[in-house]
Design a protein around this motif. Structure first.
Motif, mmCIF file in Angstrom:
data_model
loop_
_atom_site.group_PDB
_atom_site.id
_atom_site.type_symbol
_atom_site.label_atom_id
_atom_site.label_comp_id
_atom_site.label_asym_id
_atom_site.label_seq_id
_atom_site.Cartn_x
_atom_site.Cartn_y
_atom_site.Cartn_z
ATOM 1 N N ILE A 54 4.543 2.536 12.469
ATOM 2 C CA ILE A 54 4.878 3.168 10.994
ATOM 3 C C ILE A 54 3.601 2.752 9.912
ATOM 4 C CG2 ILE A 54 6.300 3.151 9.400
ATOM 5 C CD1 ILE A 54 7.559 5.309 11.821
ATOM 6 N N VAL A 55 3.296 4.134 9.159
ATOM 7 C CA VAL A 55 2.593 3.721 8.428
ATOM 8 C C VAL A 55 3.325 3.444 7.053
ATOM 9 C CG1 VAL A 55 0.781 4.032 6.527
ATOM 10 C CG2 VAL A 55 0.293 4.808 8.983
ATOM 11 N N PRO A 56 3.905 2.092 6.612
ATOM 12 C CA PRO A 56 4.961 1.827 5.758
ATOM 13 C C PRO A 56 5.088 2.599 4.516
ATOM 14 C CG PRO A 56 4.473 -0.116 7.020
ATOM 15 C CD PRO A 56 3.198 1.129 7.106
ATOM 16 N N HIS A 57 6.111 2.624 3.472
ATOM 17 C CA HIS A 57 6.300 3.466 2.461
ATOM 18 C C HIS A 57 6.423 2.016 1.955
ATOM 19 C CE1 HIS A 57 6.812 7.528 2.991
ATOM 20 N NE2 HIS A 57 7.285 7.362 4.626
ATOM 21 N N PRO A 58 6.360 2.202 0.053
ATOM 22 C CA PRO A 58 5.844 0.674 -0.524
ATOM 23 C C PRO A 58 7.777 0.590 -0.689
ATOM 24 C CG PRO A 58 5.190 3.095 -2.096
ATOM 25 C CD PRO A 58 5.647 3.224 -0.385
ATOM 26 N N SER A 59 8.497 0.758 0.022
ATOM 27 C CA SER A 59 9.295 0.057 -0.007
ATOM 28 C C SER A 59 10.448 -1.100 0.618
ATOM 29 C CB SER A 59 10.102 1.766 0.161
ATOM 30 O OG SER A 59 10.073 2.554 -0.089
ATOM 31 N N ALA A 81 5.509 -3.826 4.264
ATOM 32 C CA ALA A 81 4.462 -4.089 5.093
ATOM 33 C C ALA A 81 2.974 -3.488 4.448
ATOM 34 C CB ALA A 81 4.310 -3.128 6.709
ATOM 35 N N LEU A 82 2.442 -4.888 4.502
ATOM 36 C CA LEU A 82 0.942 -4.259 4.484
ATOM 37 C C LEU A 82 -0.470 -3.392 5.499
ATOM 38 C CD1 LEU A 82 -0.227 -7.252 2.131
ATOM 39 C CD2 LEU A 82 0.747 -5.073 1.642
ATOM 40 N N GLY A 83 -0.244 -3.606 6.464
ATOM 41 C CA GLY A 83 -0.483 -2.589 7.756
ATOM 42 C C GLY A 83 0.187 -2.501 8.189
ATOM 43 N N LEU A 84 -0.015 -1.617 9.561
ATOM 44 C CA LEU A 84 0.889 -0.870 9.986
ATOM 45 C C LEU A 84 1.946 -1.830 10.726
ATOM 46 C CD1 LEU A 84 0.394 1.335 11.675
ATOM 47 C CD2 LEU A 84 -0.485 0.632 13.796
ATOM 48 N N ARG A 218 -1.950 4.109 -0.414
ATOM 49 C CA ARG A 218 -1.279 4.482 0.649
ATOM 50 C C ARG A 218 -0.741 6.225 0.409
ATOM 51 N NH1 ARG A 218 1.301 1.345 4.133
ATOM 52 N NH2 ARG A 218 -0.343 0.028 4.476
ATOM 53 N N TYR A 219 -0.588 6.425 -0.400
ATOM 54 C CA TYR A 219 -0.080 7.878 -0.016
ATOM 55 C C TYR A 219 -1.333 9.022 0.294
ATOM 56 C CZ TYR A 219 4.445 6.581 -2.354
ATOM 57 O OH TYR A 219 6.836 6.107 -2.322
ATOM 58 N N HIS A 250 -15.326 7.166 3.012
ATOM 59 C CA HIS A 250 -14.257 6.565 2.119
ATOM 60 C C HIS A 250 -12.731 6.482 3.245
ATOM 61 C CE1 HIS A 250 -17.272 5.655 -0.312
ATOM 62 N NE2 HIS A 250 -16.059 3.870 -0.354
ATOM 63 N N LEU A 251 -12.594 7.914 3.362
ATOM 64 C CA LEU A 251 -11.496 7.693 3.507
ATOM 65 C C LEU A 251 -11.155 8.255 5.386
ATOM 66 C CD1 LEU A 251 -8.470 10.066 4.708
ATOM 67 C CD2 LEU A 251 -9.800 12.210 4.633
ATOM 68 N N VAL A 252 -12.245 8.253 6.398
ATOM 69 C CA VAL A 252 -12.500 7.534 7.626
ATOM 70 C C VAL A 252 -12.229 6.251 7.564
ATOM 71 C CG1 VAL A 252 -13.979 7.066 9.312
ATOM 72 C CG2 VAL A 252 -13.898 9.867 8.261
ATOM 73 N N ARG A 253 -12.194 5.442 6.973
ATOM 74 C CA ARG A 253 -12.895 3.889 6.817
ATOM 75 C C ARG A 253 -11.163 3.736 6.343
ATOM 76 N NH1 ARG A 253 -15.455 1.319 1.774
ATOM 77 N NH2 ARG A 253 -12.992 1.867 1.256
ATOM 78 N N ASP A 254 -10.555 3.919 6.229
ATOM 79 C CA ASP A 254 -9.051 3.509 5.417
ATOM 80 C C ASP A 254 -7.866 3.688 5.994
ATOM 81 O OD1 ASP A 254 -10.203 2.951 3.045
ATOM 82 O OD2 ASP A 254 -9.228 4.264 1.665
ATOM 83 N N PHE A 255 -8.664 5.094 7.332
ATOM 84 C CA PHE A 255 -7.130 5.982 7.747
ATOM 85 C C PHE A 255 -8.108 5.336 9.136
ATOM 86 C CE2 PHE A 255 -5.893 8.659 11.110
ATOM 87 C CZ PHE A 255 -5.180 9.265 10.458
#
Length: 278
Positions: A54-59, A81-84, A218-219, A250-255
């Motif tokens: 899961i790529v967590p939500h800020p919850s 969770a800050l990461g996966l 994150r979103y 930048h998208l590829v790096r963050d993803f």
């Protein structure tokens, strides 16, 4: 307040997960909806282990869990969770989860900044003394959803909480970030709502547990993940621009840093698995 959404944003390869588990969402009792986004229930009975990602939500999540081969039911509080986030599922089990709205956990722990829980998972009894093993057993062992949801309502309605206008503001700001793709800069968000950048950062640290910039990024990843799992022939450069990235790199790096594989490879793998399931 919004009703539970039916999208799978944040779930890595949702079609694969949903072939392994029974996943449902339910609304909490009306008095709880101010702070609780939804309940989520998962049951599984697996012939071999499976790892969900899961790529967590800020919850913040409060979960009541039962891995039947591992021991008795238990309760856990999981901060953002800050990461996966990876959970290994084995044998038979179930989870009854409470997903608080981003900012909605703070009224239940008014003396503690939400950032204290970020990146942590801890026994729920350390946060809520009533979240005992007996309480977990009452919630997670019934076989029908109605009884589990009623038990969750009963547990949460008994928890003391302190209404907090700042929590309401934090929830509104995160919802603004999630729903408005034009929100791309922390400075613009602060200016729109009459706050200094520093005040906005303090608000998010105390009530959400992560920074406003983290939420924006994150979103973006949630959108890219959803796009990669539901579209073919993706123009990644255009998607990067639409999501507010300076360029495709930048998208590829963050993803890749978040999900573990580049977006193109993820999209191809998902498409292949979906074809095999047909």
């Amino acid at each position: 307040m919004e009703a539970p959404r039916h999208d799978t944003r944040g779930i890595v390869d949702p079609s694969e997960l949903l072939t392994r588990v029974r996943f449902r969402r339910h609304e909490p009792a009306e008095p709880l909806r101010r702070y609780v986004e939804w309940y989520w229930l998962i049951d599984w009975d697996l012939p071999e282990p499976y790892a969900s990602h899961i790529v967590p939500h800020p919850s913040v999540n409060l979960t009541f869990q039962w891995d039947e081969a591992e021991g008795p039911p238990y309760a856990e509080v999981t901060g953002v969770a800050l990461g996966l986030y990876t959970r290994k599922l084995t044998g038979r089990g179930r989870v009854c989860g409470v997903k608080f709205r981003p900012g909605g956990f703070r009224p239940y722990t008014p003396g503690t900044p939400t950032s204290r829980w970020t990146g942590r998972a801890l026994p729920a009894e350390e946060v809520f003394p009533t979240a005992t093993a007996d309480a977990a057993r009452t919630i997670v062992t019934p076989t029908d959803d109605h009884t589990r949801v009623t038990a969750l309502d009963t547990f949460l309605l008994a928890l003391p909480h302190t209404p907090d206008p700042q929590a309401d503001l934090a929830m509104a700001l995160v919802r603004n970030i999630r729903t408005d793709r034009t929100v791309r800069r922390v400075g613009d968000l602060a200016e729109t709502h009459g706050l200094s950048i520093r005040a906005l950062q303090r608000l998010f640290s105390t009530h959400v547990g992560v920074s406003p910039k983290w939420c924006i990024l994150r979103y973006r990843i949630h959108e890219a993940l959803n796009h990669a799992g539901t579209h073919t022939d993706i123009d990644w450069a255009t998607l990067a621009t639409d999501l507010g990235y300076a360029d495709q790199a930048h998208l590829v790096r963050d993803f890749t840093a978040t999900v573990g594989v580049p977006p193109g490879a993820y999209a191809q793998g998902t498409e292949g698995r979906q074809r095999n399931q047909k």
